[in-house]
Design a protein around this motif. Sequence first.
Motif: not given
Ligand SMILES: [Zn+2]
Length: 266
Positions: A38-43, A57-62
């Motif tokens: 899972t994404c370290a920011l948005c989970r 991280r997912c694209f938008n978070c990155q």
């Molecule tokens: Zn994310």
Amino acid sequence: MYRTFVRPNHAGWKTTDWVAWLTEQHVAPSVTADEEGTCALCRAPTPTDARGVHYTRCFNCQKQYASVLDGFVPMCYSVHDGLEGILWRVKNSPGYEWLRAPLASLLWEFLGRHLSCIEKAYGGPFDMLTTVPTHSETRGGRNHLSLILQSITPLNNLWTEGVLTKNYREKAGERRRRISTDLFGCSANLEGKRILVLDDTFTSGGTLASAAYTLKQARASTVIALTFGRQLHADWDEHRYLIEQLPYRNLDLQECPVHGVGLPWS
Ligand SMILES: [Zn+2]
Ligand SMILES: [Zn+2]
């Protein structure tokens, strides 16, 4: 259509009773720290690269959100048949005002256990707890987050509302996946302040990131977001595996959603 919820006989209920009720409804599965894949920011679950390894991280978070959001903590995962229905009922269904109580209770019990964890994980005590506002003309100006907070007086007293204002209404169902620099306004000088900002759910993340952008423009030093739910979508391939696991996962407030995320002792 969302499921219906039967109002329990809740005379004399405490916040812990409401959390137990939420657990029984199977609507609020816990988010665990450092969940594999899972994404370290948005989970949310991340896609895999050509070798089959999950991106951290997912694209938008990155690409966007990490520049304004210093951290994000969801209290639980939300799916269509789960927390999403409770949030929708609270916002849109007359007669479901009582569902503010379990949400406020979840927030109260969650903060009691984990606010200090969040502060430790993200650099120290917060100077301000505030909310992502709705537009003044949405639902006749009734702000559901305010109403949820007001249902527990000590909880409400922790929050400073009205720091942000929403400049225009979003179309129903609009899912922005980007930061809008003009969606929110802020007339306060937040210089150097560490801020926790509450919203009901993180779906595409664009609204929260836009709020964080505006707080940073007002010179906040740190913005951490907190939501009741991290929304997952059954029609998104990378979300499906996690959604299938959620029926086996309870709301467990002993489970810390941040311990192990970037902590020096982890
Ligand atoms: Zn994310
Ligand atoms: Zn904790």
